[in-house]
Enzyme design. Structure first.
Site, short mmCIF file in Angstrom:
data_model
loop_
_atom_site.label_atom_id
_atom_site.label_comp_id
_atom_site.label_asym_id
_atom_site.label_seq_id
_atom_site.Cartn_x
_atom_site.Cartn_y
_atom_site.Cartn_z
N GLU A 1 0.85 -1.18 0.00
CA GLU A 1 0.00 0.00 0.00
C GLU A 1 0.90 1.24 0.00
O GLU A 1 1.20 1.77 -1.03
CB GLU A 1 -0.96 -0.03 1.20
CG GLU A 1 -2.05 1.01 1.08
CD GLU A 1 -3.33 0.64 1.82
OE1 GLU A 1 -3.40 -0.43 2.43
OE2 GLU A 1 -4.27 1.47 1.80
N GLU B 1 -2.27 0.84 13.59
CA GLU B 1 -3.45 1.20 12.81
C GLU B 1 -4.74 0.82 13.54
O GLU B 1 -5.73 1.52 13.47
CB GLU B 1 -3.39 0.45 11.47
CG GLU B 1 -4.57 0.70 10.56
CD GLU B 1 -4.41 -0.02 9.23
OE1 GLU B 1 -3.73 -1.07 9.19
OE2 GLU B 1 -4.96 0.47 8.23
#
Ligand code: BGC
Length: 895
Positions: A471, A741
């Site tokens: 990502e 996260e």
């Protein structure tokens, strides 16, 4: 006015000037801007200044000046001399008039322009002919050109960029220390050129200019879709370099990349940002980058089309190695060696091995270990994050990958060779440290350090969400949430300014802002216009302005900011509100289903309208700063209108969630008369939850500011200092060295979250141990616990609000911010009920002290008793407050 300036000299005052290179992308088109700091043993304040610009350092001729000008400005001041021309060298100096007289001229600051016009380029981009790299990973192209210099160089500049990432060499020596140049920008509109001073790398006689090319962001893997994750920008990489040499006899020589160059491949058999690098030293061509090498068997280089109109000088900080670690070594299963850097980083492992020809070495990377001690690689998704090597000869070799980086703390090395030494090199866009914080609560101090690292690790050419999995994209929501904190922790002004230029380039014609910048996700849902993501267009420039006093960034971004707001206006429904569209919403609300992070408690339509109003208000504030009153008036009216309808529609709902309340207070949705009620509702929700975090990406940065604004400090600290899941400090207790996260990435029993997600556009998996968004709370820690806050009305810390709010359990705090005016700092302590503090304010900075005083306090500043708020001038100040107001969360979870 200027006759009020003094005539006498002030020998006790010294000026230090720095040039703000103009926002990337417009260098050479606007005048330069300056900041200066002043130190003085004689003066209390600046009353005027004078600036000179000259082509030579002695200011003997060609001098242009501004002033004397009356005024106290030291930040963001327009310099004389107008825009730079290509290759122009300009020296700038400042002297200031103070209440004690005129200072001497500062030492000059020097700037030099690169190539600013397409016509300056004679070179063409080149690569290996028939390079197979478009379809698959393939060997890194090597390019070289031998040339003669008839005399020694007096001055030489190398201007270089590439499609793909590059490294250049002159006579076998690496040029500069940048990594992954030219970085990642909206390549089709903007490709950055670096200019290096290479005078010392050239000699009279034979020389060789050489370069290597990696796929990087241009052609390498990018994004999580394996069907279309390569060649996002093009199928051919290419090196564009122009070496301009001035010889001692005054003549000039230019050597540029062109079809006369030679191309081949070497030991780097493949290099990819996600997958890693494969090196086979048996393919090394000794001496390929030096004179005397026989390149007759190399192919003639192929010219690659490259539009020179997109070339712009690099002004944003380059990526460099910023720190190195000696990892701890331990045996791992299967005879492997485990390395532990002790810190989660973005970077690479450098190894020294002693082995035999043909020995292989494989290095895999991971952020955390599985409960059984193995590397946890599931979170990397398809990123292989593996470097491999084949040795060419017996003996000792240093191994380091090229054109890749990994997000890791642990690595596992498998080899038959002997591992002599290992080093972990952390890389980052090289912004200089600005904020320091330390307190008596070790967990909070460590959390601050973790946030700093998450910024370092995720500022790699663009502000990324995470540095490890397939990502590593410039998610706009994460960026807006974290921007104020980022501006406090590191001097990230030019980093953001550069990225904002790309944001504007990637906006659609009707103003929609992509979810990621640079945009590789296309223009469908959810790629465009999401609330709290798209608003990076308004929130980030404003954060930069507050932190650094940057009217130029505001001016550069205003069209982009306005375009977003007009795009949102165009999407209003009949009732004047936005609604019914997919939103990421309060992403990762811990109460949302773990696999559907967008299904948060707080209505995403409410959030969409709240952010719409907020963006309109930021356009109004920006227009006010820039003196456009009409624009300001229209956008204030729009913001008021959207806020009022949003409140009318969602008031009841908003009061039911922490994010609902925090957004209402911090984004100006609740009317002033409702603030106290909303604050009480929020405080009640926080207390009822025992300080448990109940907010996602959009709400979390706003909860503590909202509690503070409405006087609920005990609840703010209840949340900040909580250790149980979900909380900021839980992860510290779990050994985190960066910000996670997901709050529960590692559960209390040591098991690792599966990260599974079911999204409207497909299933996925998402678990990173290095996402800075939740670290946004650190800005509150500076503003409120330490009590150092920039005042948006006098941005760049010209005026600071000093409102420390001590809490029981933390009896010592030290914090500082290295502003362009000098360091602003505080050390405070509490002992019994007495609060004592030492403040340091540099020349040019004033502070308003709002002491933590209770009804019976005696407040003294520098030995004098005072009441209410106090204005502090530059210098050191001692403050004491008896019977101070010390917040007391009084909860069992508080240690
Ligand atoms: C990213 C986030 C981002 C989000 C948007 C994730 O994959 O890692 O940080 O903001 O998607 O929904």
């Amino acid at each position: 006015m200027t006759d009020l300036l003094p005539a006498a000299a002030d020998p006790g005052t010294t000026v230090h000037v720095t040039v703000r290179t103009t926002p990337p992308g417009v260098t050479g088109r606007g005048p330069l801007r300056l900041d200066w700091s002043v130190t003085s043993s004689t003066a209390g304040r600046q009353v005027g200044y004078e600036i000179q610009a000259a082509p030579t350092q002695d200011f003997a001729a060609g001098v242009e000046g501004i002033g004397p000008v009356a005024g106290a400005d030291q930040l963001d001041v327009t310099a004389p001399g107008g825009p730079l021309r290509s290759r122009e060298v300009r020296h700038l100096r400042v002297r200031v008039a103070t209440d004690a007289g005129w200072s001497a001229w500062s030492e000059p600051a020097t700037v030099e322009a690169g190539l600013l016009a397409p016509a300056d380029w004679r070179a063409d981009a080149v690569t290996l002919p028939d390079d197979p790299g478009a379809g698959e990973q393939s060997p890194v192209p090597l390019l070289r050109k031998a040339f003669e210099l008839p005399a020694a160089p007096r001055r030489a500049r190398l201007h270089v960029t590439s499609l793909g990432v590059h490294e250049v060499r002159l006579n076998g020596v690496r040029v500069g220390d940048h990594l992954l140049d030219p970085g990642w920008t909206a390549y089709r509109q903007r490709l950055l050129v670096t200019s290096h001073d290479v005078t010392d790398l050239l000699t009279a006689g034979p020389n060789v200019l050489a370069g290597r090319l990696g796929d990087g962001w241009y052609r390498g893997r990018l994004g999580w879709d394996p069907q279309e994750d390569r060649c996002r920008y093009g199928r051919q990489v290419g090196l564009l370099a122009q070496l301009e040499v001035e010889l001692s006899d005054g003549s000039r020589v230019t050597v540029g990349t062109d079809a006369t160059w030679h191309a081949s491949t070497g030991e780097v058999r493949s290099a990819d940002l996600y997958d890693g690098c494969a090196v086979d030293l048996r393919h090394h061509q000794e001496g390929w980058d030096r004179p005397g090498f026989d390149d007759s068997r190399w192919a003639p280089a192929a010219v690659v089309p490259l539009d020179k109109a997109v070339l712009q000088p690099r002004v944003a900080p380059p990526v460099r190695v910023v720190q190195s670690f000696r990892p701890e070594r331990s045996p791992a299963p299967g005879g492997a060696v485990r390395l532990d850097a002790g810190q989660n980083v973005a970077g690479v492992v450098r190894l020294t091995v002693r082995g035999r020809a043909g020995d292989t070495v494989t290095v895999r990377h991971a952020e955390v270990l599985e409960p059984d001690g193995g590397l946890h690689t599931r979170s990397l998704r398809s990123a292989k994050a593996t470097d491999s090597y084949v040795l060419a000869e017996d003996g000792q070799t240093v191994l380091e990958p090229s054109f890749t980086f990994h997000g890791f703390r642990y690595a596992e090395v498998v080899t038959d060779a002997e591992l002599v030494a290992a080093e972990v090199l952390a890389i980052s866009s090289d912004t200089s440290p600005r904020g320091t914080f330390e307190c008596s609560d070790a967990a909070l101090t460590r959390f601050h350090e973790n946030v700093r690292w998450s910024q370092r690790d995720n500022f790699v050419a663009v502000p990324t969400d995470c540095p490890q999995r397939d990502e590593r994209l410039g998610w706009t929501g994460d960026a807006q949430a974290f921007a104020p904190t980022a501006c406090t922790l590191f001097d990230s002004r030019s980093f953001w300014a550069s990225w904002l230029v790309d944001l504007a380039h990637d906006q659609t014609a009707d103003g929609a802002v992509p979810s990621v910048v640079p945009n590789i996700l296309g223009d469908g849902e959810p790629a465009l216009g999401r609330a709290g993501w798209a608003d990076a267009a308004t929130i980030v420039p404003w954060a930069v302005h507050v932190a650094y006093a940057d009217t130029e960034v505001l001016a550069a971004q205003l069209p982009s900011m306005r375009a977003l707001v007009s795009y949102l206006q165009g999407r209003r429904q009949e009732d004047g509100l936005l609604g019914g569209e997919f939103q990421f919403g309060d992403w990762l609300d811990p109460d949302a289903p773990g696999d559907r992070p967008h299904e948060a408690k707080t209505s995403s339509d409410y959030l969409a309208n709240a952010f719409f109003a907020h963006s309109a208000r930021l356009v109004a504030r920006t227009a006010t700063v820039l003196g456009d009153t009409e624009q300001a008036r229209a956008h204030t009216a729009l913001a008021d209108d959207v806020a009022a309808s949003t409140w009318a529609r969602w008031r009841e709902h908003a009061l039911t969630t922490q994010t609902g309340c925090a957004v209402a207070l911090e984004l100006g949705i609740a009317p002033a008369e409702a603030e106290a009620e909303v604050g009480r509702a929020l405080a009640g929700l926080v207390r009822d939850a025992g300080g448990r975090i109940a907010t996602g990406f959009l709400g979390t940065p706003l909860v503590l500011p909202a509690l503070t604004r409405t006087g609920h400090l005990a609840e703010a600290y209840l949340m900040l200092l909580r250790h149980e899941l979900p909380s900021w400090l839980y992860q510290v207790d779990q050994g985190a060295t960066t910000v996670w996260e997901r709050w529960d990435a590692i559960r209390a029993d040591g098991s690792i979250h599966d990260g599974v997600m079911h999204m409207p556009n497909g299933d996925s998996q998402m678990l990173s141990f290095n996402h800075y968004a939740y670290g946004a709370v650190v800005d509150w820690v500076y503003r409120t616990l330490a009590g150092l806050a920039p005042d948006p009305e006098a941005p760049g810390y010209r005026h600071v609000v000093l409102a420390p709010r001590p809490v029981a359990g933390i009896d010592r705090v030290s914090a500082s911010v290295a502003t362009a005016l000098g360091p602003v700092g505080v050390d405070w302590a509490t002992d019994g009920g007495t609060f004592t503090a030492t403040y340091r304010l540099p020349f040019g900075v004033t502070g308003t002290l709002l002491p933590p005083a209770g009804p019976d306090s005696v407040v003294s500043v520098d030995g004098r008793a005072v009441a209410g708020s106090v204005t502090l001038g530059p210098g050191e100040h001692r403050v004491s407050v008896t019977e101070a107001d010390i917040a007391s969360p009084m909860q069992p979870s508080l240690r």
